[in-house]
Every structure is written in C-alpha cells, then in structure tokens.
Design a protein around this motif. Structure first.
Motif, PDB file in Angstrom:
ATOM      1  N   ARG A 148       0.889  -1.151  -0.016  1.00 28.59           N
ATOM      2  CA  ARG A 148       0.043  -0.134  -0.110  1.00 28.59           C
ATOM      3  C   ARG A 148       0.950   1.202   0.013  1.00 28.59           C
ATOM      4  O   ARG A 148       0.570   2.242  -0.635  1.00 28.59           O
ATOM      5  N   LEU A 149       1.896   1.265   0.991  1.00 27.74           N
ATOM      6  CA  LEU A 149       2.825   2.308   0.841  1.00 27.74           C
ATOM      7  C   LEU A 149       3.505   2.626  -0.542  1.00 27.74           C
ATOM      8  O   LEU A 149       3.821   3.667  -0.848  1.00 27.74           O
ATOM      9  N   LYS A 150       3.693   1.737  -1.183  1.00 26.13           N
ATOM     10  CA  LYS A 150       4.566   1.458  -2.669  1.00 26.13           C
ATOM     11  C   LYS A 150       3.399   2.191  -3.417  1.00 26.13           C
ATOM     12  O   LYS A 150       3.661   3.142  -4.421  1.00 26.13           O
ATOM     13  N   GLU A 151       2.339   1.644  -3.639  1.00 24.76           N
ATOM     14  CA  GLU A 151       1.209   2.336  -4.310  1.00 24.76           C
ATOM     15  C   GLU A 151       0.747   3.730  -4.215  1.00 24.76           C
ATOM     16  O   GLU A 151       0.799   4.462  -4.946  1.00 24.76           O
ATOM     17  N   ALA A 152       1.103   4.195  -2.952  1.00 26.48           N
ATOM     18  CA  ALA A 152       0.726   5.567  -2.487  1.00 26.48           C
ATOM     19  C   ALA A 152       1.838   6.493  -2.951  1.00 26.48           C
ATOM     20  O   ALA A 152       1.713   7.635  -3.201  1.00 26.48           O
ATOM     21  N   GLY A 153       3.037   5.860  -3.327  1.00 28.17           N
ATOM     22  CA  GLY A 153       4.094   6.641  -4.003  1.00 28.17           C
ATOM     23  C   GLY A 153       5.405   6.573  -3.494  1.00 28.17           C
ATOM     24  O   GLY A 153       6.451   7.181  -4.045  1.00 28.17           O
ATOM     25  N   ALA A 154       5.643   5.838  -2.663  1.00 31.82           N
ATOM     26  CA  ALA A 154       6.766   5.718  -1.821  1.00 31.82           C
ATOM     27  C   ALA A 154       7.865   4.643  -2.943  1.00 31.82           C
ATOM     28  O   ALA A 154       7.373   3.871  -3.672  1.00 31.82           O
ATOM     29  N   ASN A 155       9.067   5.388  -3.022  1.00 32.13           N
ATOM     30  CA  ASN A 155      10.110   4.686  -4.197  1.00 32.13           C
ATOM     31  C   ASN A 155      11.101   3.821  -3.338  1.00 32.13           C
ATOM     32  O   ASN A 155      11.564   2.872  -4.096  1.00 32.13           O
ATOM     33  N   ARG A 156      11.501   4.316  -2.274  1.00 33.91           N
ATOM     34  CA  ARG A 156      12.650   3.276  -1.786  1.00 33.91           C
ATOM     35  C   ARG A 156      12.342   3.078  -0.052  1.00 33.91           C
ATOM     36  O   ARG A 156      11.470   3.895   0.568  1.00 33.91           O
ATOM     37  N   TYR A 157      12.971   2.226   0.358  1.00 32.18           N
ATOM     38  CA  TYR A 157      12.917   1.745   1.646  1.00 32.18           C
ATOM     39  C   TYR A 157      14.131   1.407   2.433  1.00 32.18           C
ATOM     40  O   TYR A 157      14.885   0.482   1.988  1.00 32.18           O
ATOM     41  N   LEU A 158      14.257   1.986   3.452  1.00 31.57           N
ATOM     42  CA  LEU A 158      15.574   1.631   4.433  1.00 31.57           C
ATOM     43  C   LEU A 158      15.357   0.838   5.512  1.00 31.57           C
ATOM     44  O   LEU A 158      14.686   1.179   6.147  1.00 31.57           O
ATOM     45  N   LEU A 159      16.054  -0.395   5.644  1.00 38.58           N
ATOM     46  CA  LEU A 159      15.813  -1.420   6.622  1.00 38.58           C
ATOM     47  C   LEU A 159      17.013  -2.180   6.881  1.00 38.58           C
ATOM     48  O   LEU A 159      17.448  -3.120   6.244  1.00 38.58           O
ATOM     49  N   ARG A 160      17.772  -1.480   7.668  1.00 33.60           N
ATOM     50  CA  ARG A 160      19.162  -2.075   7.982  1.00 33.60           C
ATOM     51  C   ARG A 160      18.878  -3.491   8.531  1.00 33.60           C
ATOM     52  O   ARG A 160      18.067  -3.849   9.368  1.00 33.60           O
ATOM     53  N   HIS A 161      19.703  -4.622   8.035  1.00 27.66           N
ATOM     54  CA  HIS A 161      19.579  -5.879   8.742  1.00 27.66           C
ATOM     55  C   HIS A 161      20.231  -6.080  10.096  1.00 27.66           C
ATOM     56  O   HIS A 161      20.123  -6.863  10.816  1.00 27.66           O
ATOM     57  N   GLU A 162      21.154  -4.799  10.659  1.00 26.45           N
ATOM     58  CA  GLU A 162      21.675  -4.573  11.678  1.00 26.45           C
ATOM     59  C   GLU A 162      22.808  -5.350  11.791  1.00 26.45           C
ATOM     60  O   GLU A 162      23.981  -4.831  12.563  1.00 26.45           O
ATOM     61  N   THR A 163      22.752  -6.685  11.800  1.00 24.24           N
ATOM     62  CA  THR A 163      24.038  -7.826  11.989  1.00 24.24           C
ATOM     63  C   THR A 163      23.443  -9.013  11.207  1.00 24.24           C
ATOM     64  O   THR A 163      22.160  -9.316  11.613  1.00 24.24           O
ATOM     65  N   ALA A 164      24.165  -9.651  10.560  1.00 19.74           N
ATOM     66  CA  ALA A 164      23.825 -10.995   9.794  1.00 19.74           C
ATOM     67  C   ALA A 164      24.059 -12.169  11.084  1.00 19.74           C
ATOM     68  O   ALA A 164      23.680 -13.194  10.530  1.00 19.74           O
ATOM     69  N   SER A 165      24.686 -11.938  11.820  1.00 15.16           N
ATOM     70  CA  SER A 165      25.006 -12.855  13.028  1.00 15.16           C
ATOM     71  C   SER A 165      23.765 -13.360  13.644  1.00 15.16           C
ATOM     72  O   SER A 165      23.135 -12.466  14.170  1.00 15.16           O
TER      73      SER A 165
END
Ligand code: SAH
Length: 365
Positions: A148-165
């Motif tokens: 829904r946020l994409k359809e509203a027009g959001a283009n990019r999303y930042l979500l750090r994985h924080e650590t892969a361990s």
C-alpha cells in the motif's frame, strides 16, 4: 593484501576467507590502498557526484526494544514526539526550496502511523513535490502494508539488517526475529522498492567473521543502498556503557561494500561524523556517495537521540545544507541535487501517475 584488493576491484567479489584475511591483517598502507580502490570504483560509476537526501525524523515513538537504540520502548527518559502531516509537509517545503529531491521519512516503529495515515502523508508529499523521491524507514511491516505504501508513491525503503550474525541479532533484539527482518528486505525488493540494508560496526562481541557475514549477506541481497555506521552507546540503554565502534573499521566496511556492490548508493553516515569531526569526509573518500542532512524541525532534533552526542541537533536545515556542501567540496567532490536513483531505476526523472498518463493518452487520441 593488495592482491586481494585488486581481485575484489576486478571481480566485485572475494572469498569469505580472503575477506577475513583483509579484516585481520591489513596494514595502514593496505587500508590506504583499499580506500583509494573504492574511491576509483565509485568514480567509475558516479564520477564526482555526491547525492543529498533530506532526512525527516517524524516520530520517536517505538514499540521495539533494540538494546542499542536510544528511542527503544523501554527508555523512559525520552520525551516522545510525533510530527503531523502539516509539519512533515513543512519540512519538505523547506527542503524543496533548498534543492532537495529526496525526502527520507524515518521513525521508530510507531503504531500510530497506520497504513492509512502513512498513505495519506506519502500521497500529499508526492502531489506537492512530484519531482521528488520518497524514502521510508519505519521498520518491519506486513507485505500488504509495504504494498500500500508503494502504491501511494513511496520509491525506496531503508531497513538495515543490523547484523547478519544470528546469535548477535537475537541478543540485541528481544522479541524480534532475524528471519522476519530478512524476509521484509526480500519482500520490499519484490515489490519494486529501491532497498537499503546495512549494519552497525563495533557491536558488543561482534567478530571479524560476523562482519564478513554482513558483507556476504549484502552481496547476496544486492540492495540498491547500504547504510553502515559505528555503534555508539546511548546512556539510557542496556548498552550504555559499551565502548563505541571503530571509525577505521567502519570506513573499511564502507570501502569493501563499494567494491562488492559497485553501483550501490552508499551514505556517509551521521554516526561517523559524530565520532570523528572529519568522519563523513573520510567516508566519501573511501567510496561513499550519499549524505543525509537533517530537515527535522530543530525543536525535536534532540529527542531523536538514537545514540549520545549526535551532531547537528541545533542546526537549521539551511545551515546543514551549506555545511555539508562545504564538506563534500573539501573532500574533492561535488553536490548533486538530483533525485539520485540507483542506475537500474533511472527511467524518467519525473514520475507520471497512472491517472495522469491515462489523461494524456485520452487527450492525444
Ligand atoms: N525503526 C527503523 C529506523 C531505525 S533508526 C528501523 O527499524 O529500520 C535507524 C538506524 O539507526 C538503525 O537501523 C540502526 O542501525 C541505527 N542505530 C540505532 N541505534 C544506534 C546506536 N546506538 N548507534 C549507532 N547506530 C544506531
């Protein structure tokens, strides 16, 4: 070591064993060579351009309890705030006048911002500033919500994985699941977002092997953006007494990321600038090509304290804009105020909504 770096430059990959050898054994001379190689790689894809993103920290309420984070739910010392739509649009207005063409809406995981509320905010921004990209950074949500946020027009999303361990992740994120966070990143990709992952350097008990796992994860996910910063303690959190991460190791990770993902949009982070007054310039010279100056209203800046001693909390947006530009130029680069999409997403600089496109077709017919 230089042979490993050359191989990484040429192949955009290197074995885990060789990456680990680099982290364990580089001399200052090798590190210098690494930074120079990363800078050259950046130059090949982006020239001297450094992209600017206007950061709007719109809520410091958060339901999560990440052990390192100053705005975690359990921190009773924080004065909480939310910006309403008019305040957010005001930040965009100011940013747009200063030349920004990307707005990053970042906040804690705040249930107040339901899909309906966020959709309304995103739509309003996109209709007032149709030449701008909107980046969201509001944590883990459902696939339907991201859609829904994409359809509203959001283009990019930042979500750090924080650590892969897995063990480190579990110890730092009570009640959260690493699997879900990683699934969110893949979901965001599949929905057509330009996606940003990333991690912190210098978390307690983090090993060089853990950092290699972070790089391997990034190589596999192949995100369009990667945020890397040193861990910095915030005194009212469980990690308040833990020493901060090293600037040198953070810069090394920035440079290695540039070589592994040559086209990535790679910010020079505020956390680096907090630990070292020249930290952001150093990151730009080690392969970073994005900066994210703050557009949040000055009266709430202090309250968005993810960590202690965060810089620029008292500065007006216009001041930040000038200060950053000076830093970029002094590091030998130039400011690019364009939208700065990832090269694989550069279709047209101005998006046309499906409704408008349809109206144009009808008119032409
Ligand atoms: N709620 C959003 C935004 C988080 S804040 C989300 O979940 O994605 C943005 C980033 O700040 C986090 O992803 C984390 O990597 C970083 N951060 C938080 N606390 C920090 C600290 N103490 N030191 C350094 N970076 C920190």
């Amino acid at each position: 070591m230089k042979a490993h770096i050359d191989q990484l430059f040429e192949k955009s990959d290197l074995s885990d064993k060789a990456l680990l050898a680099l982290l364990d054994g580089m001399s200052d001379d090798d590190v210098h060579y690494l930074f120079e190689s990363a800078r050259r790689k950046k130059q090949l894809h982006y020239g001297d351009s450094v992209y600017m993103r206007g950061l709007i920290e719109f809520t410091n309420y958060c339901k999560q309890r990440c052990a390192y984070c100053g705005i975690r739910a359990d921190n009773g010392q924080v004065e909480r705030y939310r910006l309403n739509k008019a305040q957010i649009l005001q930040c965009c207005e100011e940013g747009h006048a200063l030349g920004y063409r990307t707005f990053v809406l970042q906040g804690g995981e705040d249930p107040f911002y339901t899909d309906d509320r966020l959709v309304d905010i995103i739509r309003s921004i996109k209709s007032s500033f149709s030449d701008c990209a909107v980046t969201l950074s509001v944590g883990e949500r459902s696939r339907e919500s991201y859609m829904r946020l994409k359809e509203a027009g959001a283009n990019r999303y930042l979500l750090r994985h924080e650590t892969a361990s897995p063990s480190l992740y579990a110890s730092l994120h009570p009640g959260m699941s690493q699997e879900n966070r990683i699934q969110c990143l893949y979901t965001l990709k599949s929905l057509g977002y330009q996606v940003g992952a990333g991690f912190m350097v210098g978390l307690p008990n983090q090993t060089h092997a853990d950092l290699v796992a972070d790089l391997r994860f990034l190589k596999q996910l192949s995100p369009e953006m990667v945020g890397i910063g040193p861990f910095i303690p915030q005194k009212d959190t469980p990690l308040g007494q833990v020493p901060h991460g090293s600037v040198r190791m953070t810069l090394i990770m920035v440079a290695l990321t540039r070589l592994l993902l040559p086209q990535v949009l790679l910010p020079s982070t505020t956390a680096l600038g907090t630990l070292d007054s020249k930290g952001r310039e150093k990151a730009l010279r080690a392969g970073a090509n994005v900066v994210m100056p703050n557009l949040s209203p000055t009266d709430v800046r202090e309250q968005y304290a993810l960590y202690d001693n965060k810089i620029c909390t008292g500065d007006e947006a216009a001041h930040c804009r000038q200060c950053i530009e000076r830093r970029i130029v002094s590091a030998g680069f130039r400011v690019d105020m364009g939208r700065g999409d990832h090269p694989d997403y550069q279709t047209s600089s101005v998006e046309i909504s499906p409704e408008k496109r349809y109206a144009d077709i009808i008119r032409l017919a």
